[in-house]
Write an enzyme that holds these catalytic residues in place. Structure first.
Site, PDB file in Angstrom:
ATOM      1  N   HIS A 253       0.927  -1.150  -0.029  1.00  0.00           N
ATOM      2  CA  HIS A 253      -0.026  -0.053  -0.100  1.00  0.00           C
ATOM      3  C   HIS A 253       0.861   1.338  -0.033  1.00  0.00           C
ATOM      4  O   HIS A 253       0.702   2.253  -0.832  1.00  0.00           O
ATOM      5  CB  HIS A 253      -0.950  -0.026   1.215  1.00  0.00           C
ATOM      6  CG  HIS A 253      -1.692   1.022   1.592  1.00  0.00           C
ATOM      7  ND1 HIS A 253      -3.063   1.248   1.147  1.00  0.00           N
ATOM      8  CD2 HIS A 253      -1.436   2.358   2.158  1.00  0.00           C
ATOM      9  CE1 HIS A 253      -3.412   2.474   1.351  1.00  0.00           C
ATOM     10  NE2 HIS A 253      -2.422   3.227   1.860  1.00  0.00           N
ATOM     11  N   GLU A 254       1.943   1.166   0.813  1.00  0.00           N
ATOM     12  CA  GLU A 254       2.532   2.566   1.157  1.00  0.00           C
ATOM     13  C   GLU A 254       3.756   2.702  -0.536  1.00  0.00           C
ATOM     14  O   GLU A 254       3.913   3.723  -0.586  1.00  0.00           O
ATOM     15  CB  GLU A 254       3.769   2.339   2.174  1.00  0.00           C
ATOM     16  CG  GLU A 254       2.920   2.355   3.408  1.00  0.00           C
ATOM     17  CD  GLU A 254       1.972   3.543   3.623  1.00  0.00           C
ATOM     18  OE1 GLU A 254       2.122   4.788   3.089  1.00  0.00           O
ATOM     19  OE2 GLU A 254       0.687   3.363   4.149  1.00  0.00           O
TER      20      GLU A 254
ATOM     21  N   HIS B 165       1.785   4.604  -2.813  1.00  0.00           N
ATOM     22  CA  HIS B 165       1.880   5.879  -2.801  1.00  0.00           C
ATOM     23  C   HIS B 165       3.120   6.563  -3.279  1.00  0.00           C
ATOM     24  O   HIS B 165       3.191   7.765  -3.796  1.00  0.00           O
ATOM     25  CB  HIS B 165       1.842   6.343  -1.212  1.00  0.00           C
ATOM     26  CG  HIS B 165       0.662   6.108  -0.590  1.00  0.00           C
ATOM     27  ND1 HIS B 165      -0.604   6.693  -1.219  1.00  0.00           N
ATOM     28  CD2 HIS B 165       0.009   5.797   0.605  1.00  0.00           C
ATOM     29  CE1 HIS B 165      -1.605   6.472  -0.532  1.00  0.00           C
ATOM     30  NE2 HIS B 165      -1.421   5.793   0.514  1.00  0.00           N
TER      31      HIS B 165
ATOM     32  N   GLU C  89      -6.266   6.478  -1.377  1.00  0.00           N
ATOM     33  CA  GLU C  89      -6.435   5.230  -0.615  1.00  0.00           C
ATOM     34  C   GLU C  89      -7.028   4.121  -0.940  1.00  0.00           C
ATOM     35  O   GLU C  89      -6.274   3.092  -1.003  1.00  0.00           O
ATOM     36  CB  GLU C  89      -7.068   5.766   0.830  1.00  0.00           C
ATOM     37  CG  GLU C  89      -6.453   6.671   1.713  1.00  0.00           C
ATOM     38  CD  GLU C  89      -4.963   6.039   2.114  1.00  0.00           C
ATOM     39  OE1 GLU C  89      -4.600   5.212   2.447  1.00  0.00           O
ATOM     40  OE2 GLU C  89      -3.956   7.034   1.959  1.00  0.00           O
TER      41      GLU C  89
END
Length: 250
Positions: free
Chosen positions: A79-80, A83, A167
């Site tokens: 997930h990070e 980003h 997100e």
């Protein structure tokens, strides 16, 4: 308040995190970031920060290291990395700087009002011109205060609206990198039912919320920088939400 993890560490959970970061770097095609841990934070959270792909850091809380198994930590790392790969990291840092600048205008106005009123209260008899000058400074201070805090409120609204959608993209990218939606769902469930959730005690918790994997404070739905946890899990698969509720009752 974070501590950098040495890539040669022999501590098991930290060694595992380093390995996971290197795996996700290969999966995403991004250079591995430096890795830090916030030892004082028991909330389950993580974030990345930086302005370029060559100068990034990934930070996880002690609560995340202790709560997640390997698959769940890998899902959060994926997930990070989304980003980083999709430019959200730079956007987040710029939003933080912009909101800090708007807040500074409001604080400047408040300081000017306090200074003018304080000098007026300490002063003795003043002429009409002097009283008029004080009034002008108070009025300017009030205008700056209103501009700053009204601008900050609407800036936070815009920030929240933009980042809630990012997100969902990061969750989808995590599943793409790991091929394991159950791991991400379980990580979100652990935050949902955890004692400390994803809350942070750090002084800058509110400023940092939009960088993190989960909310750092309890926000109203209007200013929340993340979609509700139930909604994020439901997108991954409604069955994960049902299983989580069953486990919680058990």
């Amino acid at each position: 308040g974070a501590r950098r993890i040495d890539f040669a560490t022999t501590q098991p959970s930290e060694r595992q995190l380093i390995n996971i970061v290197e795996e996700m770097a290969i999966a995403s095609g991004v250079k591995p970031p430096m890795v830090y841990v916030m030892d004082a934070e028991q909330g389950i959270n993580a974030f990345v920060a930086g302005l370029s792909l060559d100068d990034t850091v990934m930070v996880v809380t002690r609560g995340a290291l202790e709560a997640f198994d390997r698959d769940e930590m890998q899902a959060v790392a994926g997930h990070e990395f989304s980003h980083i790969l999709n430019g959200d990291m730079r956007l987040n840092i710029r939003l933080m700087a912009l909101l800090a600048g708007i807040l500074a205008i409001g604080q400047m106005g408040g300081f000017l009002m306090r200074l003018s009123l304080g000098n007026s209260a300490r002063g003795k008899k003043r002429s009409d011109d002097q009283r008029g000058g004080v009034f002008v400074f108070v009025l300017i201070g009030l205008m700056l205060w209103l501009i700053g805090y009204i601008g900050l409120f609407f800036g936070r609204l815009i920030k929240a609206a933009i980042l809630r959608q990012r997100e969902f993209l990061a969750d989808a990218s995590s599943v793409q990198f790991t091929r394991n939606p159950a791991a991400l769902a379980n990580a979100l469930l652990k935050i949902m039912y955890g004692h400390n959730r994803s809350w942070l005690r750090n002084l800058h918790a509110e400023d940092m919320s939009h960088l993190c994997f989960g909310e750092t404070l309890r926000f109203s739905s209007l200013l929340a920088t993340h979609p509700p946890l139930e909604e994020r899990i439901r997108v991954l698969g409604a069955e994960y939400l049902v299983r989580g509720r069953v486990r919680q009752r058990a």
